[in-house]
Scaffold this active site. Structure first.
Site, short mmCIF file in Angstrom:
data_model
loop_
_atom_site.label_atom_id
_atom_site.label_comp_id
_atom_site.label_asym_id
_atom_site.label_seq_id
_atom_site.Cartn_x
_atom_site.Cartn_y
_atom_site.Cartn_z
CD GLU A 93 -19.66 11.01 -8.83
OE1 GLU A 93 -19.06 11.09 -7.74
OE2 GLU A 93 -20.42 11.88 -9.26
CB CYS A 106 -11.44 12.66 -15.13
SG CYS A 106 -11.07 12.94 -13.40
CB CYS A 113 -11.60 10.77 -1.06
SG CYS A 113 -9.84 11.23 -0.97
CB CYS A 117 -8.92 18.27 0.47
SG CYS A 117 -7.47 17.21 0.27
CB CYS A 120 -12.11 18.13 -2.35
SG CYS A 120 -12.54 16.80 -3.49
N GLY A 166 -11.06 9.94 -4.83
CA GLY A 166 -10.07 9.09 -4.19
C GLY A 166 -8.65 9.59 -4.30
CB SER A 198 -3.79 14.27 -9.51
OG SER A 198 -3.73 15.36 -8.62
CG LEU A 222 1.93 23.01 -3.46
CD1 LEU A 222 2.54 21.81 -2.74
CD2 LEU A 222 2.97 23.68 -4.35
CG ASN A 301 -14.47 23.44 -10.44
OD1 ASN A 301 -14.64 24.30 -11.31
ND2 ASN A 301 -13.53 22.54 -10.52
CB CYS A 344 -11.22 19.72 -10.19
SG CYS A 344 -10.15 19.43 -11.54
N1 SAH Z 1 -6.62 12.89 -4.41
C1 SAH Z 1 -5.91 13.29 -5.58
C2 SAH Z 1 -6.73 13.24 -6.87
C3 SAH Z 1 -8.12 13.88 -6.87
S1 SAH Z 1 -8.30 15.61 -6.86
C4 SAH Z 1 -5.32 14.67 -5.38
O1 SAH Z 1 -5.63 15.30 -4.39
O2 SAH Z 1 -4.51 15.11 -6.19
C5 SAH Z 1 -7.83 16.27 -8.37
C6 SAH Z 1 -7.59 17.78 -8.32
O3 SAH Z 1 -8.78 18.54 -8.07
C7 SAH Z 1 -6.63 18.18 -7.21
O4 SAH Z 1 -5.58 18.91 -7.78
C8 SAH Z 1 -7.45 19.06 -6.29
O5 SAH Z 1 -6.66 20.04 -5.72
C9 SAH Z 1 -8.49 19.62 -7.20
N2 SAH Z 1 -9.73 20.03 -6.53
C10 SAH Z 1 -10.33 19.44 -5.49
N3 SAH Z 1 -11.45 20.10 -5.17
C11 SAH Z 1 -11.58 21.12 -6.03
C12 SAH Z 1 -12.55 22.13 -6.22
N4 SAH Z 1 -13.64 22.20 -5.48
N5 SAH Z 1 -12.34 23.01 -7.22
C13 SAH Z 1 -11.25 22.91 -8.02
N6 SAH Z 1 -10.34 21.97 -7.90
C14 SAH Z 1 -10.47 21.09 -6.90
#
Ligand code: SAH
Length: 362
Positions: A93, A106, A113, A117, A120, A166, A198, A222, A301, A344
């Site tokens: 995507e 993006c 992935c 987390c 996510c 990823g 990121s 973070l 989100n 995100c």
């Molecule tokens: N794996 C990498 C890049 C992808 S995520 C990383 O973790 O940085 C990119 C950003 O989206 C990250 O900062 C993550 O914290 C944020 N993110 C993930 N899920 C989200 C969500 N449901 N709502 C808002 N931000 C989210």
């Protein structure tokens, strides 16, 4: 498995070498590089300045583009999400985000992935596989061609963020290779300072980035100010806890040159990581490590199976106020493309959307 060499994933020098190896003059390689990256052509047939016999031979022995666009979703805010498939049928995507003074693309570094987390949606796919350099570059070519027409010069600047599906730092070599190809002035010419990558905190690669001169901007996800909470939200923290992560961040920050950007991303989860106390803990933490990087607050989100809600805007603002009162520069990120699962943490190869779906020829 695709055995043919993907020419979009080769640097200009490698492409010249490939062409010489098949008994053609090196300048043909440079011609092909310009056709694939500057004119953004996706098949050898279209490179009409090549002799027909060579085009036919290339079709047998190599590939130009390998990603197929399966669907395109367009948000009411103009954001576009492309759901594509690799040659081995895995989802990729990419999101195109138009802004007043620039566009941001993006891109994804992996299909799915491996990180777990909890906030996510991509995590739910698990890791399908890492993407090749060619598959990373192709995402940008596809998005630019769709937004502006094949080979048309983008009217605004193009920024890239490696914040799609990823963990880019678990696919570091392919990522850096792709960025090198995209920086070529005879190609896409998107230079590293227009790129932000990121990471969830792969410490050895942050340290490695600190030693490089040609490198993208860095963002660190973070999401929590304490190890206890971060262990829960981002299990990668058990491998590289906050102390090690911020130590590596400081090393990186010390190598920053003018024009480079370094940020922390903090997703705001209602009632989980958004209290006044947690804002103070976060500010104290960054100050203790003498980090000056800006903090981007990202309202969560939401997506169906995720057990979180976004923090109310008033709480985001008071979190920001506390951070700033302790000297931490803070910025609230506006979500884009939520209605089409393009924001995100919403990339999980979803086929549904609230808006009209349009297919484009792949
Ligand atoms: N794996 C990498 C890049 C992808 S995520 C990383 O973790 O940085 C990119 C950003 O989206 C990250 O900062 C993550 O914290 C944020 N993110 C993930 N899920 C989200 C969500 N449901 N709502 C808002 N931000 C989210």
């Amino acid at each position: 498995m695709e055995k043919r060499t993907n020419l979009t994933g080769l640097s200009k020098a490698e492409l010249a070498e490939f062409i010489e190896q098949i008994g053609e003059p090196a300048y043909r390689g440079r011609q092909i590089f310009g056709a694939l990256h500057q004119r953004r052509l996706q098949s050898f047939e279209e490179i009409t300045e090549l002799p027909k016999a060579l085009r036919e031979r290339l079709q047998k022995e190599a590939t130009a583009s390998t990603l197929k666009v399966e669907s395109r979703y367009i948000s009411e805010d103009g954001t576009r999400r492309y759901l594509m498939k690799t040659h081995d049928n895995l989802p990729v995507e990419t999101v195109f985000i138009p802004e007043e003074r620039r566009d941001t693309i993006c891109f994804s570094s992996q299909s799915g992935c491996p990180l777990q987390c909890t906030f996510c949606l991509t995590a739910q796919l698990g890791l399908l596989r890492s993407l090749t350099p060619g598959e990373i570059v192709e995402q940008i070519i596809i998005a630019l061609n769709d937004a502006y027409g094949v080979g048309e010069k983008p009217p605004r600047g193009t920024n890239l963020v490696g914040m799609g599906a990823g963990e880019p730092f678990l696919n570091f070599d392919s990522l850096m290779k792709a960025l090198g190809i995209m920086a070529d002035p005879q190609g896409l010419f998107i230079v590293p300072h227009r790129v932000t990558v990121s990471t969830a905190g792969v410490v050895p690669r942050i340290r490695e980035l600190a030693t490089l001169t040609q490198r993208p901007n860095l963002a660190i996800s973070l999401a929590a100010p304490t190890d206890n909470l971060r262990d829960e939200l981002m299990p990668i923290n058990k491998k590289w806890p906050i102390g090690e992560l911020l130590g590596a961040c400081k090393e990186f920050e010390q190598t920053i040159k003018a024009g480079e950007r370094f940020t922390f991303e903090y997703v705001m989860l209602d009632g989980i990581n958004d209290s006044g106390e947690q804002a103070r803990q976060l500010a104290n933490l960054l100050n203790r490590y003498d980090l000056h990087a800006r903090v981007n607050l990202i309202p969560h989100n939401p997506a169906d199976p995720l057990p979180y809600q976004p923090s109310p805007m008033a709480r985001v603002e008071s979190f920001k106020y506390i951070l700033e009162s302790k000297g931490v520069r803070t910025f609230v990120r506006r979500p884009r493309g939520r209605d089409i699962f393009a924001a995100c943490g919403q990339l999980a190869a979803r086929r549904e959307t609230n808006t009209i779906q349009q297919s484009i020829g792949a």
